[in-house]
Design a protein around this motif. Structure first.
Motif, PDB file in Angstrom:
ATOM      1  N   CYS A  18       0.845  -1.207   0.000  1.00  0.00           N
ATOM      2  CA  CYS A  18       0.000   0.000   0.000  1.00  0.00           C
ATOM      3  C   CYS A  18       0.876   1.251   0.000  1.00  0.00           C
ATOM      4  O   CYS A  18       0.621   2.213  -0.740  1.00  0.00           O
ATOM      5  N   ALA A  19       1.924   1.238   0.832  1.00  0.00           N
ATOM      6  CA  ALA A  19       2.832   2.384   0.892  1.00  0.00           C
ATOM      7  C   ALA A  19       3.599   2.553  -0.416  1.00  0.00           C
ATOM      8  O   ALA A  19       3.831   3.678  -0.871  1.00  0.00           O
ATOM      9  N   LEU A  20       3.996   1.436  -1.030  1.00  0.00           N
ATOM     10  CA  LEU A  20       4.708   1.505  -2.302  1.00  0.00           C
ATOM     11  C   LEU A  20       3.871   2.224  -3.355  1.00  0.00           C
ATOM     12  O   LEU A  20       4.357   3.132  -4.046  1.00  0.00           O
ATOM     13  N   VAL A  21       2.612   1.844  -3.460  1.00  0.00           N
ATOM     14  CA  VAL A  21       1.735   2.480  -4.450  1.00  0.00           C
ATOM     15  C   VAL A  21       1.529   3.954  -4.124  1.00  0.00           C
ATOM     16  O   VAL A  21       1.532   4.812  -5.018  1.00  0.00           O
ATOM     17  N   LEU A  22       1.387   4.270  -2.839  1.00  0.00           N
ATOM     18  CA  LEU A  22       1.215   5.669  -2.438  1.00  0.00           C
ATOM     19  C   LEU A  22       2.431   6.517  -2.805  1.00  0.00           C
ATOM     20  O   LEU A  22       2.297   7.711  -3.089  1.00  0.00           O
ATOM     21  N   LEU A  23       3.615   5.913  -2.818  1.00  0.00           N
ATOM     22  CA  LEU A  23       4.825   6.660  -3.162  1.00  0.00           C
ATOM     23  C   LEU A  23       5.113   6.646  -4.662  1.00  0.00           C
ATOM     24  O   LEU A  23       5.820   7.526  -5.165  1.00  0.00           O
ATOM     25  N   TYR A  28       4.459   9.316 -10.764  1.00  0.00           N
ATOM     26  CA  TYR A  28       3.687   9.386 -12.008  1.00  0.00           C
ATOM     27  C   TYR A  28       3.082  10.771 -12.202  1.00  0.00           C
ATOM     28  O   TYR A  28       3.124  11.339 -13.301  1.00  0.00           O
ATOM     29  N   LEU A  29       2.544  11.333 -11.128  1.00  0.00           N
ATOM     30  CA  LEU A  29       1.887  12.645 -11.239  1.00  0.00           C
ATOM     31  C   LEU A  29       2.891  13.777 -11.449  1.00  0.00           C
ATOM     32  O   LEU A  29       2.491  14.889 -11.800  1.00  0.00           O
ATOM     33  N   GLY A  30       4.183  13.488 -11.247  1.00  0.00           N
ATOM     34  CA  GLY A  30       5.192  14.519 -11.432  1.00  0.00           C
ATOM     35  C   GLY A  30       5.269  15.055 -12.841  1.00  0.00           C
ATOM     36  O   GLY A  30       5.836  16.128 -13.081  1.00  0.00           O
ATOM     37  N   GLN A  31       4.682  14.339 -13.813  1.00  0.00           N
ATOM     38  CA  GLN A  31       4.690  14.799 -15.201  1.00  0.00           C
ATOM     39  C   GLN A  31       3.653  15.892 -15.445  1.00  0.00           C
ATOM     40  O   GLN A  31       3.696  16.571 -16.476  1.00  0.00           O
ATOM     41  N   PHE A  32       2.721  16.071 -14.502  1.00  0.00           N
ATOM     42  CA  PHE A  32       1.645  17.029 -14.690  1.00  0.00           C
ATOM     43  C   PHE A  32       1.847  18.254 -13.802  1.00  0.00           C
ATOM     44  O   PHE A  32       2.516  18.193 -12.772  1.00  0.00           O
ATOM     45  N   LEU A  34       0.328  20.214 -11.166  1.00  0.00           N
ATOM     46  CA  LEU A  34      -0.740  20.024 -10.187  1.00  0.00           C
ATOM     47  C   LEU A  34      -1.113  21.348  -9.541  1.00  0.00           C
ATOM     48  O   LEU A  34      -0.268  22.209  -9.316  1.00  0.00           O
ATOM     49  N   GLY A  35      -2.383  21.486  -9.235  1.00  0.00           N
ATOM     50  CA  GLY A  35      -2.836  22.654  -8.486  1.00  0.00           C
ATOM     51  C   GLY A  35      -2.424  22.534  -7.034  1.00  0.00           C
ATOM     52  O   GLY A  35      -1.905  21.504  -6.587  1.00  0.00           O
ATOM     53  N   ARG A  36      -2.675  23.599  -6.273  1.00  0.00           N
ATOM     54  CA  ARG A  36      -2.246  23.610  -4.873  1.00  0.00           C
ATOM     55  C   ARG A  36      -2.925  22.511  -4.064  1.00  0.00           C
ATOM     56  O   ARG A  36      -2.283  21.807  -3.280  1.00  0.00           O
ATOM     57  N   ILE A  37      -4.214  22.309  -4.280  1.00  0.00           N
ATOM     58  CA  ILE A  37      -4.950  21.289  -3.524  1.00  0.00           C
ATOM     59  C   ILE A  37      -4.417  19.897  -3.872  1.00  0.00           C
ATOM     60  O   ILE A  37      -4.199  19.057  -2.987  1.00  0.00           O
ATOM     61  N   SER A  38      -4.181  19.651  -5.165  1.00  0.00           N
ATOM     62  CA  SER A  38      -3.657  18.351  -5.582  1.00  0.00           C
ATOM     63  C   SER A  38      -2.275  18.099  -4.994  1.00  0.00           C
ATOM     64  O   SER A  38      -1.949  16.977  -4.595  1.00  0.00           O
ATOM     65  N   THR A  39      -1.475  19.159  -4.933  1.00  0.00           N
ATOM     66  CA  THR A  39      -0.136  19.019  -4.356  1.00  0.00           C
ATOM     67  C   THR A  39      -0.217  18.648  -2.885  1.00  0.00           C
ATOM     68  O   THR A  39       0.539  17.794  -2.397  1.00  0.00           O
ATOM     69  N   CYS A  41      -2.594  16.990  -1.506  1.00  0.00           N
ATOM     70  CA  CYS A  41      -3.047  15.599  -1.454  1.00  0.00           C
ATOM     71  C   CYS A  41      -1.876  14.643  -1.663  1.00  0.00           C
ATOM     72  O   CYS A  41      -1.787  13.599  -1.008  1.00  0.00           O
ATOM     73  N   VAL A  42      -0.964  15.020  -2.569  1.00  0.00           N
ATOM     74  CA  VAL A  42       0.234  14.203  -2.802  1.00  0.00           C
ATOM     75  C   VAL A  42       1.099  14.163  -1.549  1.00  0.00           C
ATOM     76  O   VAL A  42       1.594  13.108  -1.141  1.00  0.00           O
TER      77      VAL A  42
END
Length: 371
Positions: A18-23, A28-32, A34-39, A41-42
């Motif tokens: 679970c932790a592996l997927v969370l990290l 993956y999202l680093g290519q986009f 992200l807005g402040r809220i999304s950041t 959440c990350v």
């Protein structure tokens, strides 16, 4: 094992994945953009992953006090590096590696393969739907000449090449795979190269396929197999140290160095210039290079991430290589060597996407009697 020990092991394994997927998701999202809220959440997902891994490491793994003290010291040094450099990649990777005790390495390879291949497939679907753009970059566009390089929605061709390469790595790390898998991996790497024109990822993928193909030969030769673990681990360290040495000695007027610089896609020249202008630091620094980036991990790491965090990362890579080969898992050593070649030209493997590092503590389902 008794029932309680088995239950604790299974709980720890589930928490680790679970932790592996969370990290992996933030990578993956680093290519986009992200807005402040999304950041936020990350960041929250990463913090949850850290707490989960820490709980497994300190409460479920049953390590001795001495082991925990050494691991805590290493993580403490990496945490200082995070505070100074602002980059969490090495800390995330090391925490995953140290907490991988009793987690089957084969299952790690399968999960990584599904995630990496799934990310590429997801991007392809989003491009077909028009949600993401397959940006085409022309190498040498200013002079009107160059190869067309596709991104498949990853933002930059080298990023697509990276994800394709780690997909190949994960596929080769899954045990009991025959020639069909190796041929498919080679064809996939070649197809990605034709799309992205990324030499580093293609050469590293090709090296991984070649070395994994040679692994059965080592198993049949006892003398070679006994020396192979030390040789493989030594080569991993030698590649890093040799590149750093060549960077420090680099001189433009030398034909030999110019040839080497061309061989490494100009990375030696940029690394040498980076070392001369900015030097290195113990725990990292915020550096504005002001020219084409110092892409090699062996230069970018000591300059931006710090010598001590990078040394811990290298030690994990070396020991993971040795332990994997010692256990008869030659493919782990093969992928580690291929990854070190890639790191001479790119620094992306500082993220938790390099499975050989997890061999430091994972259950390797070893074929030999001793590790």
């Amino acid at each position: 094992m008794d029932t309680s020990s088995l239950r604790r092991k299974m709980q720890g394994e589930t928490l680790w994945f679970c932790a592996l997927v969370l990290l992996l998701i933030p990578v993956y999202l680093g290519q986009f953009r992200l807005g402040r809220i999304s950041t936020y959440c990350v960041y929250a997902a990463s913090l949850l992953a850290y707490l989960t891994l820490a709980f497994k490491l300190y409460m479920l793994d049953g390590r001795s006090r001495k082991e925990l003290a050494l691991i805590t010291l290493a993580l403490g040094l990496l945490a200082i590096g995070v505070a100074v450099s602002g980059t969490r990649s090495l800390f995330s990777t090391a925490l995953l590696a140290f907490s991988a005790k009793d987690v089957p390495f084969s299952k790690i390879a399968r999960v990584c393969f599904c995630f990496f291949a799934g990310a590429i497939l997801l991007n392809a679907i989003l491009v077909l739907l028009g949600i993401l753009e397959d940006t085409v970059i022309i190498r040498g566009e200013l002079i009107g000449y160059g190869n067309r390089r596709h991104t498949l929605g990853f933002g930059y061709p080298n990023t697509l090449a990276l994800w394709s390469m780690v997909t190949v790595f994960a596929a080769l790390l899954i045990p009991k795979k025959g020639w069909k898998t190796k041929i498919l991996c080679a064809l996939f790497a070649l197809s990605t190269f034709l799309l992205t024109d990324s030499k580093a990822a293609f050469l590293s993928s090709a090296l991984a396929v070649a070395l994994c193909s040679l692994a059965p030969v080592l198993e049949k030769r006892p003398k070679i197999s006994q020396a192979a673990p030390g040789m493989a681990a030594g080569l991993v360290a030698l590649v890093a140290l040799l590149f750093i040495l060549l960077s420090l000695l680099y001189r433009e007027e030398s034909p030999l160095f110019e040839w080497l610089n061309t061989l490494f896609s100009q990375r030696l020249g940029y690394a040498g210039q980076g070392f001369r202008l900015f030097g290195v630091s113990a725990f990292g620094a915020h550096v504005d290079f002001g020219w084409d980036p110092v892409d090699s991990l062996y230069a970018y790491g000591p300059i931006c991430l710090g010598v001590l965090p990078c040394l811990i990362y290298l030690c994990l890579a070396v020991y993971g290589t040795y332990r994997g080969a010692k256990a008869g898992r030659w493919e782990i050593a093969a992928i580690a060597l291929a990854g070190m070649l890639y790191s001479t030209m790119e620094y992306s493997l500082i993220n938790p996407i390099f499975p050989p590092l997890f061999a430091v503590c994972a259950d390797l389902e070893n074929r030999s009697q001793n590790i």
